[in-house]
Design a protein around this motif. Structure first.
Motif, PDB file in Angstrom:
ATOM      1  N   ALA A 215       4.622  41.670  40.022  1.00  0.00           N
ATOM      2  CA  ALA A 215       3.776  40.892  39.117  1.00  0.00           C
ATOM      3  C   ALA A 215       2.428  41.581  38.960  1.00  0.00           C
ATOM      4  CB  ALA A 215       3.563  39.470  39.650  1.00  0.00           C
ATOM      5  N   GLY A 216       1.763  41.270  37.851  1.00  0.00           N
ATOM      6  CA  GLY A 216       0.455  41.841  37.643  1.00  0.00           C
ATOM      7  C   GLY A 216      -0.277  41.151  36.515  1.00  0.00           C
ATOM      8  N   HIS A 217      -1.569  41.435  36.456  1.00  0.00           N
ATOM      9  CA  HIS A 217      -2.435  40.852  35.430  1.00  0.00           C
ATOM     10  C   HIS A 217      -3.574  41.816  35.151  1.00  0.00           C
ATOM     11  CE1 HIS A 217      -5.491  38.204  33.671  1.00  0.00           C
ATOM     12  NE2 HIS A 217      -4.467  37.507  33.259  1.00  0.00           N
ATOM     13  N   CYS A 218      -4.014  41.838  33.915  1.00  0.00           N
ATOM     14  CA  CYS A 218      -5.110  42.716  33.513  1.00  0.00           C
ATOM     15  C   CYS A 218      -6.103  41.914  32.681  1.00  0.00           C
ATOM     16  CB  CYS A 218      -4.553  43.875  32.691  1.00  0.00           C
ATOM     17  SG  CYS A 218      -5.804  44.953  32.004  1.00  0.00           S
ATOM     18  N   SER A 219      -7.381  42.073  32.985  1.00  0.00           N
ATOM     19  CA  SER A 219      -8.440  41.427  32.211  1.00  0.00           C
ATOM     20  C   SER A 219      -9.523  42.445  31.898  1.00  0.00           C
ATOM     21  CB  SER A 219      -9.087  40.283  33.006  1.00  0.00           C
ATOM     22  OG  SER A 219      -8.162  39.277  33.285  1.00  0.00           O
ATOM     23  N   LYS A 220     -10.081  42.339  30.702  1.00  0.00           N
ATOM     24  CA  LYS A 220     -11.199  43.224  30.337  1.00  0.00           C
ATOM     25  C   LYS A 220     -12.436  42.768  31.104  1.00  0.00           C
ATOM     26  CE  LYS A 220     -13.277  45.694  26.657  1.00  0.00           C
ATOM     27  NZ  LYS A 220     -13.062  46.217  25.347  1.00  0.00           N
ATOM     28  N   VAL A 221     -13.159  43.754  31.642  1.00  0.00           N
ATOM     29  CA  VAL A 221     -14.384  43.475  32.363  1.00  0.00           C
ATOM     30  C   VAL A 221     -15.533  43.568  31.372  1.00  0.00           C
ATOM     31  CG1 VAL A 221     -15.941  44.252  34.191  1.00  0.00           C
ATOM     32  CG2 VAL A 221     -13.458  44.389  34.528  1.00  0.00           C
TER      33      VAL A 221
ATOM     34  N   GLY B  52      -0.601  52.803  18.377  1.00  0.00           N
ATOM     35  CA  GLY B  52      -1.392  53.324  17.275  1.00  0.00           C
ATOM     36  C   GLY B  52      -2.839  52.901  17.248  1.00  0.00           C
ATOM     37  N   HIS B  53      -3.279  52.149  18.248  1.00  0.00           N
ATOM     38  CA  HIS B  53      -4.660  51.685  18.302  1.00  0.00           C
ATOM     39  C   HIS B  53      -5.348  52.296  19.526  1.00  0.00           C
ATOM     40  CE1 HIS B  53      -3.806  48.721  15.216  1.00  0.00           C
ATOM     41  NE2 HIS B  53      -2.715  48.398  15.889  1.00  0.00           N
ATOM     42  N   THR B  54      -6.496  52.931  19.277  1.00  0.00           N
ATOM     43  CA  THR B  54      -7.265  53.498  20.375  1.00  0.00           C
ATOM     44  C   THR B  54      -7.980  52.380  21.114  1.00  0.00           C
ATOM     45  OG1 THR B  54      -7.552  55.588  19.225  1.00  0.00           O
ATOM     46  CG2 THR B  54      -9.112  55.103  20.994  1.00  0.00           C
ATOM     47  N   ASN B  55      -7.854  52.382  22.428  1.00  0.00           N
ATOM     48  CA  ASN B  55      -8.525  51.409  23.281  1.00  0.00           C
ATOM     49  C   ASN B  55      -9.359  52.149  24.313  1.00  0.00           C
ATOM     50  OD1 ASN B  55      -7.478  48.896  22.307  1.00  0.00           O
ATOM     51  ND2 ASN B  55      -5.524  49.415  23.249  1.00  0.00           N
ATOM     52  N   VAL B  56     -10.576  51.698  24.476  1.00  0.00           N
ATOM     53  CA  VAL B  56     -11.463  52.222  25.499  1.00  0.00           C
ATOM     54  C   VAL B  56     -12.111  51.018  26.146  1.00  0.00           C
ATOM     55  CG1 VAL B  56     -13.521  53.597  25.972  1.00  0.00           C
ATOM     56  CG2 VAL B  56     -11.922  54.318  24.184  1.00  0.00           C
ATOM     57  N   GLY B  57     -12.068  50.950  27.471  1.00  0.00           N
ATOM     58  CA  GLY B  57     -12.698  49.822  28.133  1.00  0.00           C
ATOM     59  C   GLY B  57     -12.528  49.854  29.632  1.00  0.00           C
ATOM     60  N   VAL B  58     -13.183  48.894  30.247  1.00  0.00           N
ATOM     61  CA  VAL B  58     -13.101  48.720  31.693  1.00  0.00           C
ATOM     62  C   VAL B  58     -12.270  47.471  31.940  1.00  0.00           C
ATOM     63  CG1 VAL B  58     -14.414  48.371  33.820  1.00  0.00           C
ATOM     64  CG2 VAL B  58     -15.342  49.831  32.000  1.00  0.00           C
ATOM     65  N   TYR B  59     -11.257  47.597  32.797  1.00  0.00           N
ATOM     66  CA  TYR B  59     -10.319  46.508  33.047  1.00  0.00           C
ATOM     67  C   TYR B  59     -10.143  46.305  34.548  1.00  0.00           C
ATOM     68  CZ  TYR B  59      -9.177  47.439  28.200  1.00  0.00           C
ATOM     69  OH  TYR B  59      -9.262  47.626  26.849  1.00  0.00           O
ATOM     70  N   ARG B  60      -9.943  45.046  34.936  1.00  0.00           N
ATOM     71  CA  ARG B  60      -9.566  44.738  36.320  1.00  0.00           C
ATOM     72  C   ARG B  60      -8.081  44.407  36.322  1.00  0.00           C
ATOM     73  NH1 ARG B  60     -11.590  43.893  41.176  1.00  0.00           N
ATOM     74  NH2 ARG B  60     -13.745  43.711  40.466  1.00  0.00           N
ATOM     75  N   TYR B  61      -7.376  45.111  37.187  1.00  0.00           N
ATOM     76  CA  TYR B  61      -5.944  44.878  37.367  1.00  0.00           C
ATOM     77  C   TYR B  61      -5.716  44.199  38.708  1.00  0.00           C
ATOM     78  CZ  TYR B  61      -4.847  48.064  33.542  1.00  0.00           C
ATOM     79  OH  TYR B  61      -4.744  48.663  32.315  1.00  0.00           O
TER      80      TYR B  61
END
Length: 123
Positions: free
Chosen positions: A115-121, A91-100
């Motif tokens: 396995a994996g990881h995501c961080s906002k750039v 229910g929350h709009t997200n817009v951004g650049v992420y490194r996976y």
């Protein structure tokens, strides 16, 4: 087919499955024991991911991919990729650049994300 190209193709299949909410494809691509740390620092299991798509809690509007790097170490493949994503999550709009960062493991003829990881750039 070269292993790096095969993993790149799997990444494309994964992205398409995420965009379309294709739970059957995600079930094949994600290992049962997968552990993923999302952009909020929360741990997400395969079942969490499948449930979110089944319930319609994830809607991806657009994904633009850049700066993809793939390294192969025997039966493991490591992917680092930047994705510019817009979508709706719980229910929350997200817009951004992420490194996976994703770890693919080969078992027999199959490759799955383990396995994996995501961080906002920060731009």
């Amino acid at each position: 087919m070269e292993t790096k190209q095969h993993i790149a193709d799997l990444e494309n299949r994964l992205t398409e499955a995420m965009k379309t909410g294709n739970v059957a494809a995600l079930d094949v691509l994600l290992a049962d024991t997968m552990l993923f740390t999302n952009h909020n620092g929360h741990l997400v299991t395969k079942q969490d991911e499948l449930d979110a798509h089944n319930k319609g809690n994830i809607e991806i509007f657009e994904i633009k991919i850049s700066a993809q790097l793939i390294e192969v170490y025997g039966d493991m493949g490591i992917v680092s990729v930047i994705k510019d994503i817009s979508g709706n999550y719980n229910g929350h709009t997200n817009v951004g650049v992420y490194r996976y960062t994703r770890v693919w493991q080969q078992t027999g003829d199959n490759w799955q994300v383990v396995a994996g990881h995501c961080s906002k750039v920060l731009v």
